[in-house]
Write a protein that holds these residues in place. Structure first.
Motif, PDB file in Angstrom:
ATOM      1  N   ASN A 152      19.743  -4.386 -34.760  1.00  0.00           N
ATOM      2  CA  ASN A 152      19.187  -4.867 -36.019  1.00  0.00           C
ATOM      3  C   ASN A 152      19.970  -4.410 -37.246  1.00  0.00           C
ATOM      4  OD1 ASN A 152      18.483  -2.184 -36.294  1.00  0.00           O
ATOM      5  ND2 ASN A 152      16.284  -2.507 -35.964  1.00  0.00           N
ATOM      6  N   THR A 153      21.265  -4.142 -37.089  1.00  0.00           N
ATOM      7  CA  THR A 153      22.105  -3.867 -38.245  1.00  0.00           C
ATOM      8  C   THR A 153      22.754  -5.170 -38.721  1.00  0.00           C
ATOM      9  OG1 THR A 153      24.077  -3.411 -36.916  1.00  0.00           O
ATOM     10  CG2 THR A 153      22.612  -1.561 -37.376  1.00  0.00           C
ATOM     11  N   GLY A 154      23.366  -5.135 -39.891  1.00  0.00           N
ATOM     12  CA  GLY A 154      23.954  -6.348 -40.450  1.00  0.00           C
ATOM     13  C   GLY A 154      25.453  -6.421 -40.317  1.00  0.00           C
ATOM     14  N   SER A 155      26.014  -5.755 -39.296  1.00  0.00           N
ATOM     15  CA  SER A 155      27.463  -5.747 -39.107  1.00  0.00           C
ATOM     16  C   SER A 155      27.838  -6.556 -37.875  1.00  0.00           C
ATOM     17  CB  SER A 155      27.968  -4.310 -38.957  1.00  0.00           C
ATOM     18  OG  SER A 155      27.618  -3.795 -37.682  1.00  0.00           O
ATOM     19  N   ASN A 156      29.133  -6.615 -37.613  1.00  0.00           N
ATOM     20  CA  ASN A 156      29.637  -7.340 -36.443  1.00  0.00           C
ATOM     21  C   ASN A 156      29.682  -6.482 -35.186  1.00  0.00           C
ATOM     22  OD1 ASN A 156      30.147  -9.832 -37.727  1.00  0.00           O
ATOM     23  ND2 ASN A 156      32.080  -9.066 -38.544  1.00  0.00           N
ATOM     24  N   SER A 157      29.043  -5.327 -35.207  1.00  0.00           N
ATOM     25  CA  SER A 157      29.116  -4.430 -34.063  1.00  0.00           C
ATOM     26  C   SER A 157      28.345  -4.943 -32.855  1.00  0.00           C
ATOM     27  CB  SER A 157      28.603  -3.042 -34.448  1.00  0.00           C
ATOM     28  OG  SER A 157      27.286  -3.110 -34.950  1.00  0.00           O
ATOM     29  N   ALA A 158      27.557  -5.997 -33.025  1.00  0.00           N
ATOM     30  CA  ALA A 158      26.771  -6.559 -31.917  1.00  0.00           C
ATOM     31  C   ALA A 158      27.145  -8.012 -31.669  1.00  0.00           C
ATOM     32  CB  ALA A 158      25.281  -6.450 -32.207  1.00  0.00           C
ATOM     33  N   LEU A 159      26.830  -8.466 -30.477  1.00  0.00           N
ATOM     34  CA  LEU A 159      26.980  -9.877 -30.140  1.00  0.00           C
ATOM     35  C   LEU A 159      25.817 -10.697 -30.679  1.00  0.00           C
ATOM     36  CD1 LEU A 159      28.079  -9.435 -26.407  1.00  0.00           C
ATOM     37  CD2 LEU A 159      29.569 -10.003 -28.347  1.00  0.00           C
ATOM     38  N   ILE A 160      24.654 -10.056 -30.816  1.00  0.00           N
ATOM     39  CA  ILE A 160      23.449 -10.726 -31.299  1.00  0.00           C
ATOM     40  C   ILE A 160      22.830  -9.871 -32.393  1.00  0.00           C
ATOM     41  CG2 ILE A 160      21.145 -11.577 -30.676  1.00  0.00           C
ATOM     42  CD1 ILE A 160      22.159 -11.747 -27.764  1.00  0.00           C
ATOM     43  N   GLN A 161      22.503 -10.496 -33.520  1.00  0.00           N
ATOM     44  CA  GLN A 161      21.831  -9.777 -34.597  1.00  0.00           C
ATOM     45  C   GLN A 161      20.326  -9.964 -34.484  1.00  0.00           C
ATOM     46  OE1 GLN A 161      21.828 -11.325 -38.674  1.00  0.00           O
ATOM     47  NE2 GLN A 161      22.486  -9.307 -39.402  1.00  0.00           N
ATOM     48  N   LEU A 162      19.605  -8.850 -34.579  1.00  0.00           N
ATOM     49  CA  LEU A 162      18.144  -8.876 -34.615  1.00  0.00           C
ATOM     50  C   LEU A 162      17.712  -8.651 -36.057  1.00  0.00           C
ATOM     51  CD1 LEU A 162      17.449  -6.617 -31.500  1.00  0.00           C
ATOM     52  CD2 LEU A 162      17.773  -9.103 -31.578  1.00  0.00           C
ATOM     53  N   LYS A 163      17.018  -9.628 -36.623  1.00  0.00           N
ATOM     54  CA  LYS A 163      16.612  -9.525 -38.020  1.00  0.00           C
ATOM     55  C   LYS A 163      15.283 -10.239 -38.221  1.00  0.00           C
ATOM     56  CE  LYS A 163      18.283 -10.337 -42.743  1.00  0.00           C
ATOM     57  NZ  LYS A 163      19.400 -10.878 -43.575  1.00  0.00           N
ATOM     58  N   ASP A 164      14.359  -9.554 -38.841  1.00  0.00           N
ATOM     59  CA  ASP A 164      13.039 -10.117 -39.118  1.00  0.00           C
ATOM     60  C   ASP A 164      12.379 -10.680 -37.857  1.00  0.00           C
ATOM     61  OD1 ASP A 164      13.412  -9.544 -41.827  1.00  0.00           O
ATOM     62  OD2 ASP A 164      14.386 -11.465 -42.188  1.00  0.00           O
ATOM     63  N   GLY A 165      12.592  -9.980 -36.737  1.00  0.00           N
ATOM     64  CA  GLY A 165      11.973 -10.391 -35.484  1.00  0.00           C
ATOM     65  C   GLY A 165      12.626 -11.576 -34.806  1.00  0.00           C
ATOM     66  N   LYS A 166      13.766 -12.019 -35.329  1.00  0.00           N
ATOM     67  CA  LYS A 166      14.461 -13.168 -34.750  1.00  0.00           C
ATOM     68  C   LYS A 166      15.846 -12.765 -34.258  1.00  0.00           C
ATOM     69  CE  LYS A 166      12.055 -16.493 -37.723  1.00  0.00           C
ATOM     70  NZ  LYS A 166      12.206 -17.589 -38.722  1.00  0.00           N
ATOM     71  N   ALA A 167      16.410 -13.568 -33.374  1.00  0.00           N
ATOM     72  CA  ALA A 167      17.718 -13.290 -32.792  1.00  0.00           C
ATOM     73  C   ALA A 167      18.721 -14.351 -33.228  1.00  0.00           C
ATOM     74  CB  ALA A 167      17.622 -13.265 -31.270  1.00  0.00           C
ATOM     75  N   ASP A 168      19.889 -13.893 -33.672  1.00  0.00           N
ATOM     76  CA  ASP A 168      20.965 -14.779 -34.099  1.00  0.00           C
ATOM     77  C   ASP A 168      22.194 -14.463 -33.261  1.00  0.00           C
ATOM     78  OD1 ASP A 168      22.660 -16.491 -35.415  1.00  0.00           O
ATOM     79  OD2 ASP A 168      22.846 -15.258 -37.224  1.00  0.00           O
ATOM     80  N   ALA A 169      22.581 -15.365 -32.383  1.00  0.00           N
ATOM     81  CA  ALA A 169      23.731 -15.153 -31.509  1.00  0.00           C
ATOM     82  C   ALA A 169      25.025 -15.462 -32.249  1.00  0.00           C
ATOM     83  CB  ALA A 169      23.622 -16.024 -30.262  1.00  0.00           C
ATOM     84  N   SER A 170      25.999 -14.598 -32.139  1.00  0.00           N
ATOM     85  CA  SER A 170      27.293 -14.808 -32.762  1.00  0.00           C
ATOM     86  C   SER A 170      28.178 -15.667 -31.860  1.00  0.00           C
ATOM     87  CB  SER A 170      27.992 -13.469 -33.011  1.00  0.00           C
ATOM     88  OG  SER A 170      28.391 -12.888 -31.778  1.00  0.00           O
ATOM     89  N   ALA A 171      29.229 -16.216 -32.449  1.00  0.00           N
ATOM     90  CA  ALA A 171      30.208 -16.953 -31.653  1.00  0.00           C
ATOM     91  C   ALA A 171      30.992 -16.013 -30.743  1.00  0.00           C
ATOM     92  CB  ALA A 171      31.160 -17.722 -32.567  1.00  0.00           C
ATOM     93  N   ARG A 172      30.985 -14.713 -31.044  1.00  0.00           N
ATOM     94  CA  ARG A 172      31.605 -13.739 -30.139  1.00  0.00           C
ATOM     95  C   ARG A 172      30.915 -13.767 -28.781  1.00  0.00           C
ATOM     96  NH1 ARG A 172      30.912 -11.324 -34.923  1.00  0.00           N
ATOM     97  NH2 ARG A 172      29.033 -10.229 -34.250  1.00  0.00           N
ATOM     98  N   LEU A 173      29.598 -13.921 -28.810  1.00  0.00           N
ATOM     99  CA  LEU A 173      28.864 -14.017 -27.544  1.00  0.00           C
ATOM    100  C   LEU A 173      29.338 -15.213 -26.743  1.00  0.00           C
ATOM    101  CD1 LEU A 173      26.367 -13.070 -25.768  1.00  0.00           C
ATOM    102  CD2 LEU A 173      25.129 -14.894 -26.927  1.00  0.00           C
ATOM    103  N   TRP A 174      29.539 -16.346 -27.410  1.00  0.00           N
ATOM    104  CA  TRP A 174      29.953 -17.552 -26.682  1.00  0.00           C
ATOM    105  C   TRP A 174      31.407 -17.468 -26.248  1.00  0.00           C
ATOM    106  CZ3 TRP A 174      25.844 -19.381 -24.931  1.00  0.00           C
ATOM    107  CH2 TRP A 174      24.662 -19.376 -25.674  1.00  0.00           C
ATOM    108  N   ALA A 175      32.215 -16.718 -26.971  1.00  0.00           N
ATOM    109  CA  ALA A 175      33.582 -16.455 -26.501  1.00  0.00           C
ATOM    110  C   ALA A 175      33.536 -15.664 -25.192  1.00  0.00           C
ATOM    111  CB  ALA A 175      34.367 -15.689 -27.564  1.00  0.00           C
TER     112      ALA A 175
END
Length: 491
Positions: free
Chosen positions: A364-387
């Motif tokens: 739940n941090t706002g950096s690129n250190s994760a493949l998926i961002q957790l924010k406000d109870g929702k999940a946002d998958a990065s394109a790094r995950l799809w790579a």
């Protein structure tokens, strides 16, 4: 920042830009009749001939993965049921997500479990190295037991437990943070004595606690970035000092009923890991206990194989400084998916790695250190995950990387043959124009080849299959895109 043994062989092809090409596979590898001697693969007008040779085999693949150490596992666990399931599917599902196959857990060393720390299983000193230890096990381990069991439900078998530090009372500085060294290794002089055997028992007990939870930890590491001193859990070590500990830890682990393999290293950069490896190997009897060599990509990415016949893993790497970026190739900032697709590919083809792990899976941090961002109870998958998914969905543990020849330095190509005989070919087009691609596959007339596309608009999107005709397949690869061709086992 927070296996099968195989020789490594460097591949000369580097993944970069623009694709027009043709992939030729040996017919006998696909169960078809051998091609006639002297028959050259067909080439599309203006195209580039790329040859994929299943008979040239390189390293065995152990998998692709991530960590949820420092209580990140609990962040997933605390999500709503629907979002929690979404995150688990994105990470582990072979139908809905990346199908990742390695989970890297953190072995705690802190006397408390306050936010962002990993609690020790022996939070208080027993008084001396030879005193009876007082282990404490809560069955949770900062949420990692739960996450590991979830991963197992998806078929994940490679569970790697790594220690950032020994407990502080075992170290020269009396703190599990801020560096310090393990008492008893060369160069240390601790009034409390030699803690090497106590630390070895500590690690073995941690593995036994997981075993009693029904989890077989396949790999264990005893250092993390030992060339850095940090405000969080950290412990300094060079290769000579690591060898001193290996000669105590290895025999003790061998005497246990555990089948866990020792992973050695975790230096911050690939060149740093090579130096640490050479130091360890210079100490007689130490390297016999090492089953896997692990290093990070931060201060030197995997650009050549390490000097070992053991499997090597790129075990941690991420963009740590940039703000959250979920794009593939839109704004040209660090952390975009296309950049990481090339880093993954180069790590296998040039670095000879057997596994590639991003730092954090979801947080739940706002950096690129994760493949998926957790924010406000929702999940946002990065394109790094799809790579990652372009590889991990179709290249499974036990696969071999196979040979490719690509005379065009602007192309990114890799190929793997799975244990079931299927072949996955990854093609990266970093150019700004669509590339018409002809794949020459002798003996596969009528075979349907699946294609999967990732770019700014597509996330591992299924494309219309291409059917072989006259020993060839023809397909376009869009600009600034990656396509994985999946060829089913033949014969």
């Amino acid at each position: 920042m927070q296996s099968i043994k195989t020789s490594r062989s460097r591949r000369s092809v580097r993944a970069v830009t623009v694709l027009t090409g043709l992939l030729a596979l040996g017919a006998t590898s696909l169960g078809a009749a051998p091609a006639q001697a002297g028959t050259a693969p067909a080439q599309a007008a203006g195209g580039t001939t790329i040859t994929v040779d299943p008979h040239r085999q390189y390293q065995v693949v152990d998998g692709f993965g991530f960590s949820e150490a420092f209580q990140r596992a609990r962040q997933i666990q605390d999500l709503s049921p629907d979002t929690r399931q979404q995150v688990l599917d994105l990470l582990f599902s072979n139908d809905k997500g990346a199908g990742l196959t390695i989970l890297r857990n953190g072995i705690g060393s802190s006397p408390t479990d306050e936010k962002d720390w990993m609690k020790s299983i022996e939070p208080e000193s027993p008084g001396s190295p030879g005193a009876t230890p007082h282990y404490v096990w809560d069955g949770d381990d900062n949420g990692q037991v739960w996450l590991t069991k979830q991963a197992q439900k998806y078929g994940v078998k490679n569970i790697y437990a790594d220690a950032w530090s020994a407990p502080g009372y075992m170290k020269t500085n009396g703190d599990d943070r801020n560096g310090g060294e393990l008492c008893g290794v060369r160069g240390t002089d601790c009034a409390t004595g030699d803690w090497r055997a106590a630390y070895a028992k500590y690690l073995v007990q941690y593995l036994k606690f997981y075993a009693q939870e029904g989890i077989d930890v396949t790999h264990v590491g005893f250092t993390n970035e030992p060339d850095l001193t940090t405000e969080y859990a950290s412990m300094r070590s060079d290769g000579y000092q690591a060898a001193d500990f290996l000669k105590v830890f290895g025999p003790l682990l061998d005497k246990s009923d555990l089948k866990t393999k020792i992973a050695f290293g975790e230096a911050t950069g690939w060149r740093d890991q090579e130096e640490m490896l050479q130091e360890m190997k210079s100490v007689p009897g130490a390297d016999r206990y090492v089953d896997t060599v692990v290093g990070h990509g931060y201060q030197g990415e995997p650009s050549s194989p390490l000097s070992t016949d053991e499997p090597t893993w790129q075990s941690e790497w991420a963009d740590l400084d940039g703000d959250w970026n979920n794009h593939w190739d839109a704004i040209g900032k660090a952390g975009e998916g296309l950049e990481w697709a090339n880093k993954i590919q180069d790590s296998f083809t040039e670095g000879g790695v057997s596994a590639f792990l991003y730092w954090i899976g979801a947080e739940n941090t706002g950096s690129n250190s994760a493949l998926i961002q957790l924010k406000d109870g929702k999940a946002d998958a990065s394109a790094r995950l799809w790579a990652m998914a372009q590889f991990s969905r179709f290249v499974k543990p036990g696969a071999h990387r196979i040979g490719t020849e690509n005379p065009n330095s602007l192309l990114g190509v890799s190929a793997f043959r799975n244990a079931d005989g299927s072949i996955a070919v990854q093609v990266i087009n970093n150019g700004h124009e669509k590339a018409s691609t002809t794949l020459a596959l002798p003996g596969v007339n009528g075979v349907s080849v699946r294609r999967y596309l990732t770019n700014e608009e597509n996330h591992l999107s299924t494309q219309a299959p291409v059917r072989g005709k006259g020993g060839h397949l023809t397909a376009d690869v869009p600009a600034r895109s990656m396509v994985s061709f999946v060829i089913p086992a033949q014969g």
